[in-house]
Write an enzyme that holds these catalytic residues in place. Structure first.
Site, mmCIF file in Angstrom:
data_model
loop_
_atom_site.group_PDB
_atom_site.id
_atom_site.type_symbol
_atom_site.label_atom_id
_atom_site.label_comp_id
_atom_site.label_asym_id
_atom_site.label_seq_id
_atom_site.Cartn_x
_atom_site.Cartn_y
_atom_site.Cartn_z
ATOM 1 N N SER A 148 0.865 -1.188 0.000
ATOM 2 C CA SER A 148 0.000 0.000 0.000
ATOM 3 C C SER A 148 0.891 1.224 0.000
ATOM 4 O O SER A 148 1.995 1.210 0.554
ATOM 5 C CB SER A 148 -0.877 0.030 1.255
ATOM 6 O OG SER A 148 -1.448 1.311 1.421
ATOM 7 N N TYR A 161 -0.850 -0.643 10.236
ATOM 8 C CA TYR A 161 -1.049 -0.977 8.817
ATOM 9 C C TYR A 161 0.196 -0.577 8.014
ATOM 10 O O TYR A 161 0.695 -1.340 7.189
ATOM 11 C CB TYR A 161 -2.287 -0.238 8.309
ATOM 12 C CG TYR A 161 -2.703 -0.533 6.887
ATOM 13 C CD1 TYR A 161 -3.352 -1.716 6.553
ATOM 14 C CD2 TYR A 161 -2.467 0.390 5.866
ATOM 15 C CE1 TYR A 161 -3.759 -1.979 5.247
ATOM 16 C CE2 TYR A 161 -2.870 0.138 4.553
ATOM 17 C CZ TYR A 161 -3.517 -1.041 4.252
ATOM 18 O OH TYR A 161 -3.912 -1.297 2.953
HETATM 19 P P1 NAI Z 1 -11.402 -6.117 0.577
HETATM 20 O O1 NAI Z 1 -11.807 -6.034 2.009
HETATM 21 O O2 NAI Z 1 -12.362 -5.745 -0.481
HETATM 22 O O3 NAI Z 1 -10.839 -7.588 0.275
HETATM 23 C C1 NAI Z 1 -9.930 -8.211 1.131
HETATM 24 C C2 NAI Z 1 -10.180 -9.707 1.071
HETATM 25 O O4 NAI Z 1 -9.195 -10.358 1.901
HETATM 26 C C3 NAI Z 1 -11.567 -10.086 1.650
HETATM 27 O O5 NAI Z 1 -12.245 -10.942 0.737
HETATM 28 C C4 NAI Z 1 -11.232 -10.808 2.944
HETATM 29 O O6 NAI Z 1 -12.156 -11.836 3.282
HETATM 30 C C5 NAI Z 1 -9.851 -11.370 2.627
HETATM 31 N N1 NAI Z 1 -9.091 -11.677 3.837
HETATM 32 C C6 NAI Z 1 -8.870 -10.869 4.896
HETATM 33 N N2 NAI Z 1 -8.159 -11.499 5.820
HETATM 34 C C7 NAI Z 1 -7.916 -12.753 5.340
HETATM 35 C C8 NAI Z 1 -7.235 -13.884 5.846
HETATM 36 N N3 NAI Z 1 -6.652 -13.876 7.057
HETATM 37 N N4 NAI Z 1 -7.164 -15.004 5.083
HETATM 38 C C9 NAI Z 1 -7.762 -15.027 3.873
HETATM 39 N N5 NAI Z 1 -8.434 -13.992 3.345
HETATM 40 C C10 NAI Z 1 -8.509 -12.866 4.071
HETATM 41 O O7 NAI Z 1 -10.071 -5.233 0.476
HETATM 42 P P2 NAI Z 1 -9.250 -4.650 -0.762
HETATM 43 O O8 NAI Z 1 -9.351 -3.184 -0.697
HETATM 44 O O9 NAI Z 1 -9.571 -5.358 -1.998
HETATM 45 O O10 NAI Z 1 -7.782 -5.002 -0.285
HETATM 46 C C11 NAI Z 1 -6.961 -5.987 -0.904
HETATM 47 C C12 NAI Z 1 -5.516 -5.670 -0.575
HETATM 48 O O11 NAI Z 1 -5.192 -4.395 -1.111
HETATM 49 C C13 NAI Z 1 -5.209 -5.601 0.916
HETATM 50 O O12 NAI Z 1 -3.945 -6.191 1.170
HETATM 51 C C14 NAI Z 1 -5.165 -4.104 1.184
HETATM 52 O O13 NAI Z 1 -4.363 -3.793 2.287
HETATM 53 C C15 NAI Z 1 -4.572 -3.622 -0.120
HETATM 54 N N6 NAI Z 1 -4.824 -2.199 -0.394
HETATM 55 C C16 NAI Z 1 -6.100 -1.711 -0.495
HETATM 56 C C17 NAI Z 1 -6.299 -0.374 -0.748
HETATM 57 C C18 NAI Z 1 -7.655 0.233 -0.824
HETATM 58 O O14 NAI Z 1 -7.768 1.479 -0.786
HETATM 59 N N7 NAI Z 1 -8.717 -0.545 -0.955
HETATM 60 C C19 NAI Z 1 -5.158 0.548 -0.929
HETATM 61 C C20 NAI Z 1 -3.871 -0.083 -0.831
HETATM 62 C C21 NAI Z 1 -3.730 -1.411 -0.570
#
Ligand code: NAI
Length: 255
Positions: A148, A161
């Protein structure tokens, strides 16, 4: 259509963690469109994960799902074991699963810090280690870790984070050096604010400040991040990247 190059990943097998939602689901769809066979992993199982599986399978390639918590060592071993039984070799791993919570350091419970490091950093180590032996044996592998921009610039209320995501970047650079010359590469994608359920957990004040600072004056959509993950996984496009952090971040960080 996701707008990714058709057939860029023909014949490849990819495992995407956190594939049930947001950026992970968008990467899974883009990989499916680009021709990859897929293992979709998430701690969220049916029916959400299966809905993503169906959308990916519509592109005509094999897609399997495994419900697993990637912060747990036995679960990660089970996940990679199942993926190999169902799909054979895993050529590309996208370590995307993650959580976001918010707390000033002064008030942060130790359990909140530990949970963050466990899900957002330990999982990257566990999945990379599990993925490596067959990649090294095959002489090809692509490890793509979703960091991120907060890991690059920090964020008030987000020290845990930021620490986890900076850790992901440092881990990835070190791994890239360790496996250099083997055919395996390791890179990060460090998105800026992206409209997903996770992004929606930030306070209104954080979001307002962030939008004002972005040179592009807008946050991104998951499908605008996914093509970077296709590039890093593909040949020859991804061949020369290793230890890099690519930033689809609306200009917020300019390293
Ligand atoms: P999201 O919440 O839409 O999706 C995250 C997914 O990871 C969910 O389906 C959740 O069930 C799964 N998950 C969480 N913990 C888990 C675990 N212990 N084992 C297996 N699955 C698990 O979030 P998003 O935004 O798509 O985030 C994806 C990645 O992108 C993350 O690593 C986040 O930190 C990163 N990110 C997101 C940003 C944003 O603004 N949305 C910006 C920068 C990075």
């Amino acid at each position: 259509m996701t707008g990714v190059p058709i057939a860029a990943l023909d014949g490849r097998t990819a495992l995407v963690t956190g594939a049930a939602s947001g950026i992970g689901a968008a990467i899974a769809l883009a990989y499916a469109e680009a021709g990859a066979r897929l293992c979709l992993a998430d701690r969220t199982g049916e029916p959400v994960l299966d809905a993503v599986r169906k959308r990916c399978a519509a592109f005509g390639h094999e897609v399997v799902t495994v419900q697993a918590d990637v912060s747990s060592e036995p679960e990660v071993e089970r996940l990679f074991g199942a993926a190999r039984v169902m799909l054979g070799a895993v050529d590309v791993v996208v370590n995307n699963a993650g959580i976001l919570t918010e707390s000033p350091v002064l008030d942060m419970p130790t359990a909140l810090f530990d949970e963050m490091l466990s899900i957002n950093l330990r999982s990257v180590f566990l999945c990379s280690r599990a993925a490596l032996p067959p990649m090294l044996a095959a002489g090809f592998g692509r490890i793509i870790n979703i960091a991120s921009q907060v890991g690059q610039r920090g964020g008030a209320g987000l020290a845990h984070y930021a620490a986890a995501k900076a850790g992901v970047i440092g881990f990835t650079k070190s791994l890239a050096r360790e496996v250099g010359g083997t055919g395996v590469t390791a890179n990060c994608i460090a998105p800026g604010p992206i409209n997903t359920p996770l992004g929606g957990t930030l306070s209104d004040e954080w979001t307002r400040t962030l939008m004002a600072e972005l040179p592009l004056k807008r946050s991104g959509e998951p499908h605008e991040v996914a093509p970077t993950a296709v590039l890093l996984a593909s040949e020859p496009g991804g061949n020369l990247y290793t230890g890099q952090t690519l930033g689809p971040n609306s200009g917020h960080v300019m390293p």
